[in-house]
Scaffold this motif. Structure first.
Motif, PDB file in Angstrom:
ATOM      1  N   LEU A  30       0.802  -1.219   0.000  1.00  3.95           N
ATOM      2  CA  LEU A  30       0.000   0.000   0.000  1.00  3.95           C
ATOM      3  C   LEU A  30       0.837   1.272   0.000  1.00  3.95           C
ATOM      4  CD1 LEU A  30      -2.684  -1.197   2.563  1.00  3.95           C
ATOM      5  CD2 LEU A  30      -2.905  -1.058   0.076  1.00  3.95           C
ATOM      6  N   HIS A  31       2.151   1.136  -0.177  1.00  3.14           N
ATOM      7  CA  HIS A  31       3.049   2.289  -0.158  1.00  3.14           C
ATOM      8  C   HIS A  31       4.048   2.214  -1.302  1.00  3.14           C
ATOM      9  CE1 HIS A  31       1.637   2.121   4.033  1.00  3.14           C
ATOM     10  NE2 HIS A  31       1.684   3.420   3.938  1.00  3.14           N
ATOM     11  N   GLY A  32       4.690   3.324  -1.577  1.00  5.37           N
ATOM     12  CA  GLY A  32       5.816   3.366  -2.494  1.00  5.37           C
ATOM     13  C   GLY A  32       5.521   2.845  -3.886  1.00  5.37           C
ATOM     14  N   PRO A  34       4.746  -0.170  -5.126  1.00  7.50           N
ATOM     15  CA  PRO A  34       3.501  -0.911  -5.386  1.00  7.50           C
ATOM     16  C   PRO A  34       2.276  -0.005  -5.465  1.00  7.50           C
ATOM     17  CG  PRO A  34       4.811  -2.063  -3.760  1.00  7.50           C
ATOM     18  CD  PRO A  34       5.459  -0.727  -3.972  1.00  7.50           C
ATOM     19  N   MET A  35       2.237   1.044  -4.643  1.00  8.32           N
ATOM     20  CA  MET A  35       1.114   1.978  -4.685  1.00  8.32           C
ATOM     21  C   MET A  35       1.081   2.690  -6.044  1.00  8.32           C
ATOM     22  SD  MET A  35       0.383   5.381  -2.453  1.00  8.32           S
ATOM     23  CE  MET A  35      -0.655   4.815  -1.129  1.00  8.32           C
ATOM     24  N   ILE A  36       2.241   3.094  -6.536  1.00  7.95           N
ATOM     25  CA  ILE A  36       2.322   3.762  -7.833  1.00  7.95           C
ATOM     26  C   ILE A  36       1.864   2.816  -8.941  1.00  7.95           C
ATOM     27  CG2 ILE A  36       3.946   4.647  -9.559  1.00  7.95           C
ATOM     28  CD1 ILE A  36       5.492   5.930  -7.208  1.00  7.95           C
ATOM     29  N   MET A  37       2.347   1.580  -8.894  1.00  5.36           N
ATOM     30  CA  MET A  37       1.964   0.615  -9.919  1.00  5.36           C
ATOM     31  C   MET A  37       0.464   0.345  -9.892  1.00  5.36           C
ATOM     32  SD  MET A  37       5.169  -1.975  -9.903  1.00  5.36           S
ATOM     33  CE  MET A  37       4.497  -2.917 -11.264  1.00  5.36           C
ATOM     34  N   ASN A  38      -0.096   0.231  -8.704  1.00  2.94           N
ATOM     35  CA  ASN A  38      -1.535   0.019  -8.564  1.00  2.94           C
ATOM     36  C   ASN A  38      -2.311   1.207  -9.135  1.00  2.94           C
ATOM     37  OD1 ASN A  38      -3.785  -1.569  -7.573  1.00  2.94           O
ATOM     38  ND2 ASN A  38      -4.027   0.035  -6.042  1.00  2.94           N
ATOM     39  N   PHE A  39      -1.828   2.410  -8.853  1.00  2.00           N
ATOM     40  CA  PHE A  39      -2.487   3.611  -9.384  1.00  2.00           C
ATOM     41  C   PHE A  39      -2.475   3.595 -10.913  1.00  2.00           C
ATOM     42  CE2 PHE A  39      -2.332   7.944 -11.026  1.00  2.00           C
ATOM     43  CZ  PHE A  39      -3.495   8.470 -10.487  1.00  2.00           C
ATOM     44  N   ILE A  40      -1.308   3.329 -11.503  1.00  4.32           N
ATOM     45  CA  ILE A  40      -1.183   3.308 -12.963  1.00  4.32           C
ATOM     46  C   ILE A  40      -2.081   2.225 -13.559  1.00  4.32           C
ATOM     47  CG2 ILE A  40       0.394   2.922 -14.901  1.00  4.32           C
ATOM     48  CD1 ILE A  40       2.663   3.991 -13.050  1.00  4.32           C
ATOM     49  N   MET A  41      -2.095   1.057 -12.913  1.00  8.66           N
ATOM     50  CA  MET A  41      -2.872  -0.074 -13.412  1.00  8.66           C
ATOM     51  C   MET A  41      -4.361   0.264 -13.529  1.00  8.66           C
ATOM     52  SD  MET A  41      -2.925  -4.026 -12.027  1.00  8.66           S
ATOM     53  CE  MET A  41      -3.625  -3.664 -10.434  1.00  8.66           C
ATOM     54  N   HIS A  42      -4.848   1.134 -12.664  1.00  7.65           N
ATOM     55  CA  HIS A  42      -6.280   1.448 -12.651  1.00  7.65           C
ATOM     56  C   HIS A  42      -6.646   2.665 -13.503  1.00  7.65           C
ATOM     57  CE1 HIS A  42      -6.150  -1.347  -9.247  1.00  7.65           C
ATOM     58  NE2 HIS A  42      -7.339  -1.660  -9.703  1.00  7.65           N
ATOM     59  N   GLN A  43      -5.688   3.189 -14.269  1.00  9.01           N
ATOM     60  CA  GLN A  43      -5.978   4.304 -15.160  1.00  9.01           C
ATOM     61  C   GLN A  43      -6.276   3.765 -16.557  1.00  9.01           C
ATOM     62  OE1 GLN A  43      -6.146   7.266 -13.455  1.00  9.01           O
ATOM     63  NE2 GLN A  43      -5.630   5.822 -11.825  1.00  9.01           N
ATOM     64  N   GLU A  44      -7.150   4.438 -17.261  1.00  5.81           N
ATOM     65  CA  GLU A  44      -7.526   3.981 -18.601  1.00  5.81           C
ATOM     66  C   GLU A  44      -6.468   4.324 -19.638  1.00  5.81           C
ATOM     67  OE1 GLU A  44     -11.479   5.152 -19.687  1.00  5.81           O
ATOM     68  OE2 GLU A  44     -12.296   4.537 -17.750  1.00  5.81           O
TER      69      GLU A  44
END
Length: 143
Positions: A30-32, A34-44
Protein backbone atom coordinates in the motif's frame (compact mmCIF):
# COMPACT_ATOMS: atom_id res chain seq x y z
CA UNK A 1 -13.78 7.45 30.80
CA UNK A 2 -10.77 5.99 28.99
CA UNK A 3 -8.29 4.68 31.56
CA UNK A 4 -4.50 4.60 31.33
CA UNK A 5 -4.73 0.80 31.34
CA UNK A 6 -6.88 0.87 28.22
CA UNK A 7 -4.42 3.20 26.46
CA UNK A 8 -1.49 0.95 27.43
CA UNK A 9 -3.37 -2.15 26.25
CA UNK A 10 -4.04 -0.44 22.91
CA UNK A 11 -0.35 0.50 22.52
CA UNK A 12 0.84 -3.03 23.29
CA UNK A 13 -1.74 -4.62 21.01
CA UNK A 14 -0.97 -2.38 18.04
CA UNK A 15 2.80 -2.76 18.65
CA UNK A 16 2.32 -6.51 18.20
CA UNK A 17 0.84 -5.95 14.73
CA UNK A 18 3.74 -3.75 13.66
CA UNK A 19 6.15 -6.57 14.46
CA UNK A 20 4.35 -9.23 12.44
CA UNK A 21 5.01 -10.20 8.85
CA UNK A 22 1.37 -9.90 7.73
CA UNK A 23 1.33 -6.19 8.62
CA UNK A 24 4.55 -5.61 6.68
CA UNK A 25 3.14 -7.52 3.71
CA UNK A 26 -0.02 -5.39 3.68
CA UNK A 27 1.91 -2.16 4.28
CA UNK A 28 4.44 -2.92 1.54
CA UNK A 29 1.60 -3.31 -0.95
CA UNK A 30 0.00 0.00 0.00
CA UNK A 31 3.05 2.29 -0.16
CA UNK A 32 5.82 3.37 -2.49
CA UNK A 33 6.38 1.57 -5.77
CA UNK A 34 3.50 -0.91 -5.39
CA UNK A 35 1.11 1.98 -4.68
CA UNK A 36 2.32 3.76 -7.83
CA UNK A 37 1.96 0.62 -9.92
CA UNK A 38 -1.53 0.02 -8.56
CA UNK A 39 -2.49 3.61 -9.38
CA UNK A 40 -1.18 3.31 -12.96
CA UNK A 41 -2.87 -0.07 -13.41
CA UNK A 42 -6.28 1.45 -12.65
CA UNK A 43 -5.98 4.30 -15.16
CA UNK A 44 -7.53 3.98 -18.60
CA UNK A 45 -4.67 5.81 -20.33
CA UNK A 46 -0.98 6.51 -19.57
CA UNK A 47 -0.52 9.12 -16.84
CA UNK A 48 1.90 11.92 -16.04
CA UNK A 49 4.17 11.84 -12.99
CA UNK A 50 2.15 14.79 -11.64
CA UNK A 51 -1.08 12.79 -11.87
CA UNK A 52 0.61 9.93 -10.02
CA UNK A 53 1.74 12.34 -7.31
CA UNK A 54 -1.75 13.80 -6.90
CA UNK A 55 -3.45 10.40 -7.06
CA UNK A 56 -1.21 8.74 -4.49
CA UNK A 57 -0.48 11.71 -2.23
CA UNK A 58 3.26 11.15 -2.69
CA UNK A 59 5.67 14.03 -3.28
CA UNK A 60 6.84 14.61 -6.84
CA UNK A 61 10.43 13.85 -5.76
CA UNK A 62 9.42 10.51 -4.31
CA UNK A 63 7.39 9.67 -7.41
CA UNK A 64 10.35 10.57 -9.66
CA UNK A 65 12.71 8.34 -7.66
CA UNK A 66 10.23 5.45 -7.64
CA UNK A 67 9.60 5.79 -11.38
CA UNK A 68 13.35 5.60 -11.98
CA UNK A 69 13.54 2.36 -9.99
CA UNK A 70 10.47 0.90 -11.69
CA UNK A 71 11.87 1.74 -15.11
CA UNK A 72 15.20 0.05 -14.28
CA UNK A 73 13.24 -3.06 -13.26
CA UNK A 74 11.36 -3.01 -16.57
CA UNK A 75 7.99 -2.53 -14.87
CA UNK A 76 7.02 0.84 -16.41
CA UNK A 77 7.51 2.61 -19.71
CA UNK A 78 8.02 6.36 -20.16
CA UNK A 79 6.94 7.84 -23.46
CA UNK A 80 7.01 11.43 -24.64
CA UNK A 81 3.56 13.01 -24.71
CA UNK A 82 2.77 13.68 -28.39
CA UNK A 83 0.61 16.69 -27.40
CA UNK A 84 3.30 18.25 -25.18
CA UNK A 85 6.86 17.10 -25.90
CA UNK A 86 8.00 18.41 -22.49
CA UNK A 87 5.91 15.81 -20.64
CA UNK A 88 6.31 12.10 -20.14
CA UNK A 89 3.47 9.62 -19.96
CA UNK A 90 3.84 6.59 -17.75
CA UNK A 91 2.34 3.16 -18.39
CA UNK A 92 2.99 -0.34 -17.13
CA UNK A 93 4.89 -2.80 -19.26
CA UNK A 94 3.48 -6.30 -19.63
CA UNK A 95 5.92 -7.39 -16.92
CA UNK A 96 4.67 -4.50 -14.77
CA UNK A 97 1.01 -5.40 -15.29
CA UNK A 98 1.72 -9.02 -14.34
CA UNK A 99 3.72 -7.94 -11.28
CA UNK A 100 1.05 -5.47 -10.11
CA UNK A 101 -1.73 -8.02 -10.63
CA UNK A 102 0.21 -10.63 -8.64
CA UNK A 103 0.80 -8.19 -5.75
CA UNK A 104 -2.87 -7.20 -5.77
CA UNK A 105 -3.93 -10.88 -5.64
CA UNK A 106 -1.51 -11.53 -2.75
CA UNK A 107 -2.85 -8.56 -0.78
CA UNK A 108 -6.45 -9.57 -1.47
CA UNK A 109 -5.76 -13.15 -0.32
CA UNK A 110 -4.05 -11.94 2.87
CA UNK A 111 -6.95 -9.64 3.75
CA UNK A 112 -9.50 -12.30 2.85
CA UNK A 113 -7.79 -14.81 5.17
CA UNK A 114 -7.74 -12.26 8.00
CA UNK A 115 -11.44 -11.46 7.56
CA UNK A 116 -12.34 -15.15 7.36
CA UNK A 117 -10.49 -15.68 10.65
CA UNK A 118 -12.52 -12.88 12.24
CA UNK A 119 -15.81 -14.04 10.79
CA UNK A 120 -18.47 -11.95 9.12
CA UNK A 121 -19.75 -10.15 12.23
CA UNK A 122 -16.34 -9.16 13.63
CA UNK A 123 -15.11 -8.22 10.14
CA UNK A 124 -18.06 -5.87 9.70
CA UNK A 125 -17.41 -4.41 13.16
CA UNK A 126 -13.71 -3.90 12.40
CA UNK A 127 -14.54 -2.10 9.15
CA UNK A 128 -17.15 0.03 10.93
CA UNK A 129 -14.59 1.09 13.55
CA UNK A 130 -11.89 1.77 10.94
CA UNK A 131 -14.31 3.96 8.97
CA UNK A 132 -15.11 5.87 12.15
CA UNK A 133 -11.41 6.36 12.89
CA UNK A 134 -10.90 7.53 9.31
CA UNK A 135 -13.25 10.47 10.00
CA UNK A 136 -11.30 11.37 13.17
CA UNK A 137 -7.74 11.11 11.86
CA UNK A 138 -7.75 14.40 9.86
CA UNK A 139 -8.60 16.18 13.14
CA UNK A 140 -6.11 14.17 15.22
CA UNK A 141 -4.14 16.47 17.50
CA UNK A 142 -6.08 19.61 16.52
CA UNK A 143 -7.87 20.00 19.82
Amino acid sequence: MITDELVIDFIHTTKFFHQKEVQHHMSDNLHGEPMIMNFIMHQETPVTPGAISRGTGMTSARVAAALGNLEKKGLIRRTVDEKDKRRFLISLTEKGRDFAADRKRELFTTIQRMLEFLGEEDSAELIRILKRLKTWIPDCGNE
